[in-house]
Scaffold this motif. Structure first.
Motif, PDB file in Angstrom:
ATOM      1  N   SER A   1      -0.040  13.031 -11.491  1.00  0.00           N
ATOM      2  CA  SER A   1       0.887  12.544 -12.514  1.00  0.00           C
ATOM      3  C   SER A   1       0.114  12.073 -13.904  1.00  0.00           C
ATOM      4  CB  SER A   1       1.177  11.094 -12.055  1.00  0.00           C
ATOM      5  OG  SER A   1       0.276  10.262 -11.737  1.00  0.00           O
ATOM      6  N   LYS A   2      -1.135  12.254 -13.925  1.00  0.00           N
ATOM      7  CA  LYS A   2      -1.823  12.113 -15.092  1.00  0.00           C
ATOM      8  C   LYS A   2      -2.107  13.609 -15.744  1.00  0.00           C
ATOM      9  CE  LYS A   2      -2.888   7.717 -14.723  1.00  0.00           C
ATOM     10  NZ  LYS A   2      -4.230   6.992 -13.938  1.00  0.00           N
ATOM     11  N   VAL A   3      -1.943  14.613 -15.258  1.00  0.00           N
ATOM     12  CA  VAL A   3      -2.013  15.888 -15.804  1.00  0.00           C
ATOM     13  C   VAL A   3      -1.458  16.103 -17.097  1.00  0.00           C
ATOM     14  CG1 VAL A   3      -1.786  18.521 -15.485  1.00  0.00           C
ATOM     15  CG2 VAL A   3      -2.769  17.105 -13.743  1.00  0.00           C
ATOM     16  N   PRO A   4      -0.158  15.636 -17.394  1.00  0.00           N
ATOM     17  CA  PRO A   4       0.347  16.030 -18.548  1.00  0.00           C
ATOM     18  C   PRO A   4      -0.279  15.303 -19.981  1.00  0.00           C
ATOM     19  CG  PRO A   4       2.078  15.489 -17.121  1.00  0.00           C
ATOM     20  CD  PRO A   4       0.730  15.155 -16.503  1.00  0.00           C
ATOM     21  N   ARG A   5      -1.022  14.178 -19.518  1.00  0.00           N
ATOM     22  CA  ARG A   5      -1.935  13.540 -20.545  1.00  0.00           C
ATOM     23  C   ARG A   5      -3.203  14.276 -20.788  1.00  0.00           C
ATOM     24  NH1 ARG A   5      -0.228  10.512 -24.232  1.00  0.00           N
ATOM     25  NH2 ARG A   5      -1.358   8.821 -24.201  1.00  0.00           N
ATOM     26  N   ILE A   6      -3.675  14.887 -19.848  1.00  0.00           N
ATOM     27  CA  ILE A   6      -4.913  15.450 -20.065  1.00  0.00           C
ATOM     28  C   ILE A   6      -4.467  16.865 -20.608  1.00  0.00           C
ATOM     29  CG2 ILE A   6      -6.606  16.811 -18.919  1.00  0.00           C
ATOM     30  CD1 ILE A   6      -6.479  14.669 -16.780  1.00  0.00           C
ATOM     31  N   ILE A   7      -3.531  17.315 -20.755  1.00  0.00           N
ATOM     32  CA  ILE A   7      -3.097  18.667 -21.440  1.00  0.00           C
ATOM     33  C   ILE A   7      -2.914  18.265 -22.753  1.00  0.00           C
ATOM     34  CG2 ILE A   7      -1.626  20.703 -21.551  1.00  0.00           C
ATOM     35  CD1 ILE A   7      -1.725  20.638 -18.447  1.00  0.00           C
ATOM     36  N   GLY A   8      -1.924  17.348 -22.923  1.00  0.00           N
ATOM     37  CA  GLY A   8      -1.464  16.641 -24.486  1.00  0.00           C
ATOM     38  C   GLY A   8      -0.332  17.553 -24.847  1.00  0.00           C
ATOM     39  N   LYS A   9      -0.198  17.227 -25.926  1.00  0.00           N
ATOM     40  CA  LYS A   9       1.346  17.999 -26.528  1.00  0.00           C
ATOM     41  C   LYS A   9       0.988  19.375 -26.916  1.00  0.00           C
ATOM     42  CE  LYS A   9       4.177  14.270 -28.267  1.00  0.00           C
ATOM     43  NZ  LYS A   9       3.412  13.167 -28.630  1.00  0.00           N
ATOM     44  N   GLN A  10       1.539  20.336 -26.378  1.00  0.00           N
ATOM     45  CA  GLN A  10       1.355  21.625 -26.607  1.00  0.00           C
ATOM     46  C   GLN A  10      -0.011  21.814 -26.328  1.00  0.00           C
ATOM     47  OE1 GLN A  10       3.689  21.279 -29.675  1.00  0.00           O
ATOM     48  NE2 GLN A  10       5.018  21.413 -28.295  1.00  0.00           N
ATOM     49  N   GLY A  11      -0.929  21.337 -25.569  1.00  0.00           N
ATOM     50  CA  GLY A  11      -2.246  21.516 -25.267  1.00  0.00           C
ATOM     51  C   GLY A  11      -3.226  20.921 -26.049  1.00  0.00           C
ATOM     52  N   SER A  12      -2.692  20.138 -26.770  1.00  0.00           N
ATOM     53  CA  SER A  12      -3.610  19.727 -28.289  1.00  0.00           C
ATOM     54  C   SER A  12      -5.000  18.953 -27.496  1.00  0.00           C
ATOM     55  CB  SER A  12      -2.954  18.512 -28.856  1.00  0.00           C
ATOM     56  OG  SER A  12      -2.541  17.536 -27.986  1.00  0.00           O
ATOM     57  N   MET A  13      -4.619  17.975 -26.289  1.00  0.00           N
ATOM     58  CA  MET A  13      -5.667  17.198 -25.836  1.00  0.00           C
ATOM     59  C   MET A  13      -6.916  18.367 -25.316  1.00  0.00           C
ATOM     60  SD  MET A  13      -6.909  14.269 -25.347  1.00  0.00           S
ATOM     61  CE  MET A  13      -5.600  13.040 -25.087  1.00  0.00           C
TER      62      MET A  13
ATOM     63  N   ALA B   1       0.729  -1.411  -0.002  1.00  0.00           N
ATOM     64  CA  ALA B   1       0.062   0.116   0.026  1.00  0.00           C
ATOM     65  C   ALA B   1       0.822   1.363  -0.042  1.00  0.00           C
ATOM     66  CB  ALA B   1      -0.953  -0.040   1.219  1.00  0.00           C
ATOM     67  N   LEU B   2       1.946   1.472   0.730  1.00  0.00           N
ATOM     68  CA  LEU B   2       2.694   2.329   0.841  1.00  0.00           C
ATOM     69  C   LEU B   2       3.491   2.592  -0.368  1.00  0.00           C
ATOM     70  CD1 LEU B   2       4.944   1.871   4.158  1.00  0.00           C
ATOM     71  CD2 LEU B   2       3.583   3.963   3.459  1.00  0.00           C
ATOM     72  N   ALA B   3       3.907   1.555  -1.321  1.00  0.00           N
ATOM     73  CA  ALA B   3       4.387   1.842  -2.562  1.00  0.00           C
ATOM     74  C   ALA B   3       3.201   2.121  -3.492  1.00  0.00           C
ATOM     75  CB  ALA B   3       4.891   0.258  -3.093  1.00  0.00           C
ATOM     76  N   HIS B   4       2.169   1.852  -3.424  1.00  0.00           N
ATOM     77  CA  HIS B   4       1.135   2.266  -4.273  1.00  0.00           C
ATOM     78  C   HIS B   4       0.775   3.561  -4.053  1.00  0.00           C
ATOM     79  CE1 HIS B   4      -3.295   2.010  -5.354  1.00  0.00           C
ATOM     80  NE2 HIS B   4      -2.563   2.155  -6.502  1.00  0.00           N
ATOM     81  N   ALA B   5       0.810   4.219  -2.739  1.00  0.00           N
ATOM     82  CA  ALA B   5       0.532   5.427  -2.420  1.00  0.00           C
ATOM     83  C   ALA B   5       1.554   6.474  -3.016  1.00  0.00           C
ATOM     84  CB  ALA B   5       0.579   6.071  -0.871  1.00  0.00           C
TER      85      ALA B   5
ATOM     86  N   SER C   1      13.315   4.303  -6.076  1.00  0.00           N
ATOM     87  CA  SER C   1      12.432   4.352  -4.744  1.00  0.00           C
ATOM     88  C   SER C   1      11.159   4.529  -4.795  1.00  0.00           C
ATOM     89  CB  SER C   1      13.242   5.559  -4.209  1.00  0.00           C
ATOM     90  OG  SER C   1      12.897   6.671  -4.474  1.00  0.00           O
ATOM     91  N   GLN C   2      10.506   4.298  -6.037  1.00  0.00           N
ATOM     92  CA  GLN C   2       9.208   4.641  -6.147  1.00  0.00           C
ATOM     93  C   GLN C   2       8.415   3.677  -7.284  1.00  0.00           C
ATOM     94  OE1 GLN C   2       9.017   8.785  -6.846  1.00  0.00           O
ATOM     95  NE2 GLN C   2       7.194   9.156  -5.530  1.00  0.00           N
ATOM     96  N   LEU C   3       7.139   3.725  -7.090  1.00  0.00           N
ATOM     97  CA  LEU C   3       6.552   2.835  -8.313  1.00  0.00           C
ATOM     98  C   LEU C   3       6.214   3.816  -9.313  1.00  0.00           C
ATOM     99  CD1 LEU C   3       4.719   0.305  -8.764  1.00  0.00           C
ATOM    100  CD2 LEU C   3       2.898   1.606  -7.785  1.00  0.00           C
ATOM    101  N   GLY C   4       6.761   3.466 -10.471  1.00  0.00           N
ATOM    102  CA  GLY C   4       6.720   4.251 -11.503  1.00  0.00           C
ATOM    103  C   GLY C   4       7.237   4.013 -12.935  1.00  0.00           C
ATOM    104  N   LEU C   5       7.309   4.839 -13.963  1.00  0.00           N
ATOM    105  CA  LEU C   5       7.951   4.392 -15.189  1.00  0.00           C
ATOM    106  C   LEU C   5       9.644   4.879 -15.217  1.00  0.00           C
ATOM    107  CD1 LEU C   5       4.947   5.564 -17.466  1.00  0.00           C
ATOM    108  CD2 LEU C   5       5.758   3.143 -17.008  1.00  0.00           C
ATOM    109  N   VAL C   6      10.544   4.043 -15.746  1.00  0.00           N
ATOM    110  CA  VAL C   6      11.554   4.455 -16.132  1.00  0.00           C
ATOM    111  C   VAL C   6      11.833   5.288 -17.087  1.00  0.00           C
ATOM    112  CG1 VAL C   6      13.957   3.490 -16.495  1.00  0.00           C
ATOM    113  CG2 VAL C   6      12.563   2.147 -15.335  1.00  0.00           C
TER     114      VAL C   6
ATOM    115  N   PRO D   1       6.719   8.985 -11.142  1.00  0.00           N
ATOM    116  CA  PRO D   1       5.931   8.222 -10.364  1.00  0.00           C
ATOM    117  C   PRO D   1       4.476   8.174 -11.269  1.00  0.00           C
ATOM    118  CG  PRO D   1       6.283  10.405  -9.480  1.00  0.00           C
ATOM    119  CD  PRO D   1       7.271  10.134 -10.660  1.00  0.00           C
ATOM    120  N   LEU D   2       3.789   6.910 -10.785  1.00  0.00           N
ATOM    121  CA  LEU D   2       2.568   6.600 -11.393  1.00  0.00           C
ATOM    122  C   LEU D   2       1.384   7.188 -10.514  1.00  0.00           C
ATOM    123  CD1 LEU D   2       3.210   3.288 -13.215  1.00  0.00           C
ATOM    124  CD2 LEU D   2       2.356   5.423 -14.441  1.00  0.00           C
ATOM    125  N   THR D   3       1.838   7.142  -9.176  1.00  0.00           N
ATOM    126  CA  THR D   3       0.821   7.569  -8.204  1.00  0.00           C
ATOM    127  C   THR D   3       1.360   8.621  -7.308  1.00  0.00           C
ATOM    128  OG1 THR D   3       1.224   5.747  -6.797  1.00  0.00           O
ATOM    129  CG2 THR D   3      -0.355   5.360  -8.096  1.00  0.00           C
ATOM    130  N   GLY D   4       0.529   8.964  -6.301  1.00  0.00           N
ATOM    131  CA  GLY D   4       1.278   9.854  -5.223  1.00  0.00           C
ATOM    132  C   GLY D   4       0.593  11.186  -5.379  1.00  0.00           C
TER     133      GLY D   4
END
Lengths: 236, 231
Positions: free
Chosen positions: B154-166, A136-140, B40-45, B56-59
């Motif tokens: 973390s999803k905000v960049p996708r909602i805005i899109g490239k140069q605000g296209s989305m 859960a901590l990692a997911h947060a 150190s985080q759950l995310g994309l490399v 990070p994908l969440t947080g």
């Protein structure tokens, strides 16, 4: 009487069936469910968030607060709801088992709250709780140096076994229960409790067994965490 | 010898080894221990040059200087307002940072009151994590009417899109005025409630499908269908 065969037909170094899922509580910042055999733990993480009362704040690091509780229907005999001597102790050891991996110094003056609920219990609840809480901590999205996995090992009769269930814990000839929590990478011990009697050799043997078990649990944890973002690979 | 162990855009968990050797450097969301770099985080490399980062994908929202955010006034005190921006710390809006001229000793709640929402910009994040905001700038103001929805920061960049296209596409089709804050709060104001509801649905759809391929086309299709059926 010798303990020659386990009640449920497992090998002495075999874990019960493990399953895990991440993201089960929508309103929490991070959440996870961890099931081992009939023991089910769910954990929710909130924060980092503001900490009140203010005198509890630490200007150098965040305060990790764990809360372990068993649901009243989780055991055969109804458990009186609310905190008890036992749950307070388990909350404290869980906190200490997790605090060493969470990078608390990144969020001064805040609190990170971890709530662990045992919704079904069949021994090894504190270990299941720690496993769920780490996920859960990692997911947060809280930065962590490592993951933590926990498993109970012990001595039933004259045998060293892993992952005791309730029947084994109550073995009439006497059973020793040793919950162990280990970090995934360095295999550092973050929790070690002992209830019963063991010799030094037996203890070392049991911890060795726990290392193997924790590795297995860790793989399940990683898989569950990656599961929610699986589609990413096909996408961009 | 230095070697990258994971690939770009892989999902990694805390404690996972990303690279070995001193050629690579740890960026955000990763750290070095001995010779190796770990996540150190759950995310994309994300690898850029020698730096190995984890996005990070969440947080919670992590404030950065220059971000446009949407926040709620939670406290009015001497010479400043405190604004809740959805992270662990309160943001501070000083009287000097608002466009209005405010007399000495004036009641600050006459200008910006409790529970009012503002679009503001982060000017500074100090070491103790306190955030300073400003209302001086284009488009920064108090919000009146409309509705606010929340998405994962973390999803905000996708909602805005490239140069605000989305987001400009969503604006065009739903005829709504939309402001996306970097902290994941989105303000939507349309001519009527139906438009706002439609814009909300579309934005939540973007959030849910943010990792899929060809998202812009999917959203465009959904918007066109909605126009045909509803209006």
């Amino acid at each position: 009487m010798v303990y020659s065969k386990r009640e449920d037909g497992r090998k002495f170094d075999e874990l019960r069936k493990i399953s895990a899922k991440v993201g089960i509580i929508k309103r929490a910042d991070g959440s996870a469910r961890f099931q081992i055999g009939d023991t089910i733990a769910i954990a929710a993480v909130y924060g980092p968030r503001e900490l009140h009362p203010k005198f509890l704040q630490d200007p150098e690091k965040a305060v990790l607060r764990c809360n372990y509780d068993m649901a009243s229907f989780s055991v055969t005999e109804r458990k009186k709801p609310g905190p008890s001597r036992r749950s307070t102790e388990i909350s404290l050891v869980t906190e200490k088992a997790l605090a060493s991996v969470v990078e608390l110094d990144l969020f001064p003056n805040t609190a990170i709250d971890v709530f662990i609920q045992i919704i079904q219990a069949n021994a090894g609840t504190r270990c299941a709780g720690i496993c769920a809480a780490a996920m859960a901590l990692a997911h947060a999205g809280i930065p962590m140096k490592d993951m933590v996995a926990a498993i109970s090992v012990g001595k039933v009769g004259d045998k060293i076994v892993i992952d005791l269930d309730k029947e084994e814990e109550d073995f009439e000839e006497g059973a020793t229960d040793i919950p162990v929590a280990l970090t995934a990478r360095n295999k550092e011990v973050t929790l070690l409790q002992l209830d019963g009697e063991v010799s030094k050799d037996e203890l070392m043997q049991a911890i060795k067994l726990a290392r193997k078990g924790c590795e297995e649990i860790h793989n399940v944890q990683i898989e569950a965490l990656k599961e929610i973002y699986k589609e990413d690979k096909n996408g961009q | 010898m230095s070697k990258l162990i994971v690939e770009e855009r892989n999902v990694v968990v805390p404690g996972e080894k990303l690279a070995t050797g001193m050629e690579y450097l740890p960026g955000n969301g990763s750290f070095r221990e001995g010779e190796d770099i770990y996540s150190s985080q759950l995310g994309l490399v994300n690898v850029s040059g020698r730096f190995v980062k984890v996005i990070p994908l969440t947080g919670k929202y992590n404030p950065r200087e220059g971000d446009i955010i949407i926040g709620k006034i939670t406290d009015v005190s001497f010479g400043m307002w405190l604004v809740d921006v959805g992270c662990a710390y309160f943001a501070c809006l000083n009287v000097r940072e608002v466009p209005e001229f405010i007399d000495k000793g004036a009641d600050l709640s006459n200008y910006y009151d409790f529970n009012e929402t503002v679009i503001a910009q982060v000017i500074k994040v100090v070491r103790s994590k306190d955030i300073n905001l400003t209302l001086k700038g284009q488009g920064l103001r108090k919000i009146k009417g409309g509705k606010i929805i929340e998405v994962t920061p973390s999803k905000v960049p996708r909602i805005i899109g490239k140069q605000g296209s989305m987001i400009s596409m969503v604006k065009e089709y739903t005829k709504c005025n939309i402001v996306v804050g970097q902290n994941g709060k989105i303000w939507i104001k349309g001519e009527n409630v139906e438009d706002e509801v439609r814009a909300t649905e579309i934005i939540l759809k973007i959030e849910n499908e943010s990792h899929t391929h060809g998202l812009t086309d999917t959203i465009k299709k959904a918007l066109e269908e909605g126009t045909k059926n509803g209006l």
